[in-house]
Write a protein that holds these residues in place. Structure first.
Motif, PDB file in Angstrom:
ATOM      1  N   GLY A   1      46.750  44.992  51.248  1.00 10.64           N
ATOM      2  CA  GLY A   1      47.298  45.881  50.221  1.00 10.64           C
ATOM      3  C   GLY A   1      46.947  45.454  48.804  1.00 10.64           C
ATOM      4  O   GLY A   1      47.297  46.139  47.848  1.00 10.64           O
ATOM      5  N   GLY A   2      46.258  44.346  48.640  1.00 10.53           N
ATOM      6  CA  GLY A   2      45.851  43.912  47.300  1.00 10.53           C
ATOM      7  C   GLY A   2      47.006  43.336  46.499  1.00 10.53           C
ATOM      8  O   GLY A   2      48.175  43.394  46.911  1.00 10.53           O
ATOM      9  N   ALA A   3      46.668  42.792  45.339  1.00  7.86           N
ATOM     10  CA  ALA A   3      47.683  42.178  44.480  1.00  7.86           C
ATOM     11  C   ALA A   3      48.726  43.208  44.049  1.00  7.86           C
ATOM     12  O   ALA A   3      49.920  42.909  43.964  1.00  7.86           O
ATOM     13  CB  ALA A   3      47.021  41.549  43.257  1.00  7.86           C
ATOM     14  N   VAL A   4      48.272  44.440  43.803  1.00 10.34           N
ATOM     15  CA  VAL A   4      49.182  45.465  43.273  1.00 10.34           C
ATOM     16  C   VAL A   4      50.298  45.811  44.266  1.00 10.34           C
ATOM     17  O   VAL A   4      51.405  46.173  43.863  1.00 10.34           O
ATOM     18  CB  VAL A   4      48.352  46.707  42.838  1.00 10.34           C
ATOM     19  N   THR A   5      50.025  45.673  45.557  1.00 12.10           N
ATOM     20  CA  THR A   5      51.073  45.915  46.554  1.00 12.10           C
ATOM     21  C   THR A   5      52.210  44.906  46.394  1.00 12.10           C
ATOM     22  O   THR A   5      53.367  45.196  46.693  1.00 12.10           O
ATOM     23  CB  THR A   5      50.466  45.894  47.975  1.00 12.10           C
TER      24      THR A   5
ATOM     25  N   GLU B   1      45.029  37.169  32.518  1.00 10.70           N
ATOM     26  CA  GLU B   1      44.870  38.616  32.376  1.00 10.70           C
ATOM     27  C   GLU B   1      43.381  38.948  32.336  1.00 10.70           C
ATOM     28  O   GLU B   1      42.693  38.754  31.340  1.00 10.70           O
ATOM     29  CB  GLU B   1      45.595  39.115  31.120  1.00 10.70           C
ATOM     30  N   THR B   2      42.925  39.486  33.459  1.00 10.14           N
ATOM     31  CA  THR B   2      41.504  39.738  33.696  1.00 10.14           C
ATOM     32  C   THR B   2      40.874  40.668  32.660  1.00 10.14           C
ATOM     33  O   THR B   2      39.755  40.441  32.207  1.00 10.14           O
ATOM     34  CB  THR B   2      41.371  40.381  35.100  1.00 10.14           C
ATOM     35  N   VAL B   3      41.600  41.737  32.320  1.00  9.96           N
ATOM     36  CA  VAL B   3      41.017  42.765  31.449  1.00  9.96           C
ATOM     37  C   VAL B   3      40.917  42.278  30.005  1.00  9.96           C
ATOM     38  O   VAL B   3      39.896  42.453  29.341  1.00  9.96           O
ATOM     39  CB  VAL B   3      41.858  44.060  31.525  1.00  9.96           C
TER      40      VAL B   3
ATOM     41  N   CYS C   1      54.010  34.300  40.310  1.00  6.49           N
ATOM     42  CA  CYS C   1      52.808  34.395  39.484  1.00  6.49           C
ATOM     43  C   CYS C   1      51.663  35.133  40.164  1.00  6.49           C
ATOM     44  O   CYS C   1      51.297  34.831  41.304  1.00  6.49           O
ATOM     45  CB  CYS C   1      52.360  32.974  39.109  1.00  6.49           C
ATOM     46  N   ASP C   2      51.089  36.086  39.434  1.00  6.52           N
ATOM     47  CA  ASP C   2      49.861  36.763  39.854  1.00  6.52           C
ATOM     48  C   ASP C   2      48.687  35.910  39.380  1.00  6.52           C
ATOM     49  O   ASP C   2      48.431  35.815  38.183  1.00  6.52           O
ATOM     50  CB  ASP C   2      49.829  38.171  39.233  1.00  6.52           C
ATOM     51  N   MET C   3      48.000  35.273  40.331  1.00  9.59           N
ATOM     52  CA  MET C   3      46.860  34.410  39.974  1.00  9.59           C
ATOM     53  C   MET C   3      45.533  35.002  40.437  1.00  9.59           C
ATOM     54  O   MET C   3      44.549  34.270  40.599  1.00  9.59           O
ATOM     55  CB  MET C   3      47.031  33.019  40.600  1.00  9.59           C
TER      56      MET C   3
ATOM     57  N   ALA D   1      42.139  38.902  47.096  1.00  8.16           N
ATOM     58  CA  ALA D   1      41.037  37.974  47.382  1.00  8.16           C
ATOM     59  C   ALA D   1      39.746  38.278  46.632  1.00  8.16           C
ATOM     60  O   ALA D   1      38.940  37.381  46.381  1.00  8.16           O
ATOM     61  CB  ALA D   1      40.752  37.969  48.883  1.00  8.16           C
ATOM     62  N   GLN D   2      39.550  39.532  46.237  1.00  6.99           N
ATOM     63  CA  GLN D   2      38.197  39.946  45.814  1.00  6.99           C
ATOM     64  C   GLN D   2      37.723  39.393  44.476  1.00  6.99           C
ATOM     65  O   GLN D   2      36.572  39.566  44.107  1.00  6.99           O
ATOM     66  CB  GLN D   2      38.109  41.485  45.803  1.00  6.99           C
ATOM     67  N   LYS D   3      38.600  38.721  43.732  1.00  5.52           N
ATOM     68  CA  LYS D   3      38.157  38.123  42.476  1.00  5.52           C
ATOM     69  C   LYS D   3      37.611  36.715  42.721  1.00  5.52           C
ATOM     70  O   LYS D   3      36.457  36.434  42.399  1.00  5.52           O
ATOM     71  CB  LYS D   3      39.325  38.043  41.476  1.00  5.52           C
ATOM     72  N   ASN D   4      38.446  35.832  43.256  1.00 13.00           N
ATOM     73  CA  ASN D   4      38.060  34.414  43.317  1.00 13.00           C
ATOM     74  C   ASN D   4      38.008  33.820  44.724  1.00 13.00           C
ATOM     75  O   ASN D   4      37.732  32.640  44.868  1.00 13.00           O
ATOM     76  CB  ASN D   4      39.051  33.576  42.491  1.00 13.00           C
TER      77      ASN D   4
END
Ligand SMILES: *Cc1c(COP(=O)(O)O)cnc(C)c1O
Length: 336
Positions: A74-78, A150-152, A170-172, A193-196
């Protein structure tokens, strides 16, 4: 075969060695005569694959014994709604807003009632992360939520909060594994997972085991951390191939010398870029030097009319994924 320089934040570039190894095992993993994609997640062939991923991740991150690792979807946003469902328990919680993702997390938590703002840097356009000392929270909050990087906006915290009376969530997603962190300072850590870490479709969550007892009774089993934990993240089929690739990435990180070496390398790369950006009057970065992200070096072109020309020129030279996030536009060098 030509390879491009891919600066996309996520899905992001993976180590060549990992992709080559996955390719060599694609049709037959370890003499099983099966692709990992074809294995039963409960079979004896798959068991060592998920075990390897879990053990290596714990070792890389130096995760204390009283924490559980969950492989979710579901990704981080879930997690924006899973966190309140699993922790709130009719209490309040405080949210730090330091950029696009943490603002979205706060917005998603609104329907659960009790979500308050601990601090926000929106009025200064997220050019600096709110100081940890300035966070306002209640002693009986269920948790404090913040985003480490903050990625953006390219805004990163470099301190692990030292707050003892309220668990930190924490959202890492975009900084996990880029440097050592002190897991014991956190109650819950999660990352898409898809970032790091690996391919999309997998979300890794670290949770302190005393925080597993607060889930709302209506929480569905797939979204309930405790039920997932009791079932080794297999209350239903996990993202089995993604977990395998994540395991290969963890092996690769050990080969690089672990997170201490990775951090040195990231510092070198990001300093190189920031020094260059600061030395020109062509590129600009407005983030406070204390919060400049080592993962996402965001920059704009002083004369914005040149941005599209810059992006076309970059692609012609094999540099891809430099366009800034759709919400802020501009150019930005992402996931170095
Ligand atoms: C990319 C990103 C997200 C969104 O992740 P999904 O897995 O797409 O839900 C959330 N938080 C941060 C910090 C991110 O970089």
């Amino acid at each position: 075969m030509s390879c491009k320089f891919n600066f996309s934040a996520g899905p992001a570039i993976l180590p060549r060695e990992v992709l080559t190894k996955a390719q060599s095992e694609l049709l037959d993993c370890n003499g099983t005569g099966m692709s990992v994609m074809e294995m039963s997640h409960r079979g004896k062939e798959y068991a060592p694959i998920i075990k390897n991923a879990e053990l290596k991740f714990k070792k890389l991150m130096n995760v204390p014994k009283n924490y559980k690792i969950l492989f979710l979807q579901g990704g981080a946003v879930t997690q924006n709604f899973m966190v309140p469902m699993n922790l709130l328990n009719n209490r309040t919680a405080s949210y730090v807003i330091s950029g696009y993702w943490s603002k979205r997390t706060f917005t998603d938590a609104q329907p659960f009632l009790g979500a308050n703002i601990a601090a926000s840097s929106e009025s200064i356009n997220f050019s600096k992360a709110p100081n940890i000392d300035s966070w306002r929270y209640k002693k009986d909050d269920a948790y404090i939520h913040f985003c480490l990087n903050e990625t953006v906006q390219g805004v990163e915290y470099f301190d692990d909060p030292n707050i003892k009376n309220v668990p930190i969530v924490c959202d890492m997603s975009s900084t996990i594994l880029s440097r050592p962190i002190d897991v014991s300072r956190y109650g819950v850590i999660y990352a898409g997972a898809q970032k790091n870490i690996g391919p999309s479709g997998l979300t890794i969550l670290i949770v302190r085991d005393d925080l597993l007892d607060f889930a709302d009774k209506k929480t569905p089993s797939t979204l309930n951390w405790k039920i997932q934990s009791e079932n080794n993240s297999m209350i239903n089929t996990p993202a089995s191939y993604g977990i395998y690739i994540a395991g290969l990435v963890f092996d690769w990180l050990f080969e690089q010398g672990g997170l201490g070496s990775i951090e040195k390398n990231n510092l070198k790369k990001s300093n190189y870029l920031y020094d260059f950006i600061d030395s020109t009057d062509f590129y600009i970065n407005n983030v406070d030097v204390l919060n400049r992200s080592r993962m996402n070096v965001v920059f704009n072109i002083y004369n914005d009319d040149l941005t599209s020309e810059f992006l076309i020129g970059a692609e012609k030279n094999g540099l891809f994924g430099l366009k800034g996030h759709r919400i802020i536009g501009g150019a930005s060098s992402l996931n170095i």
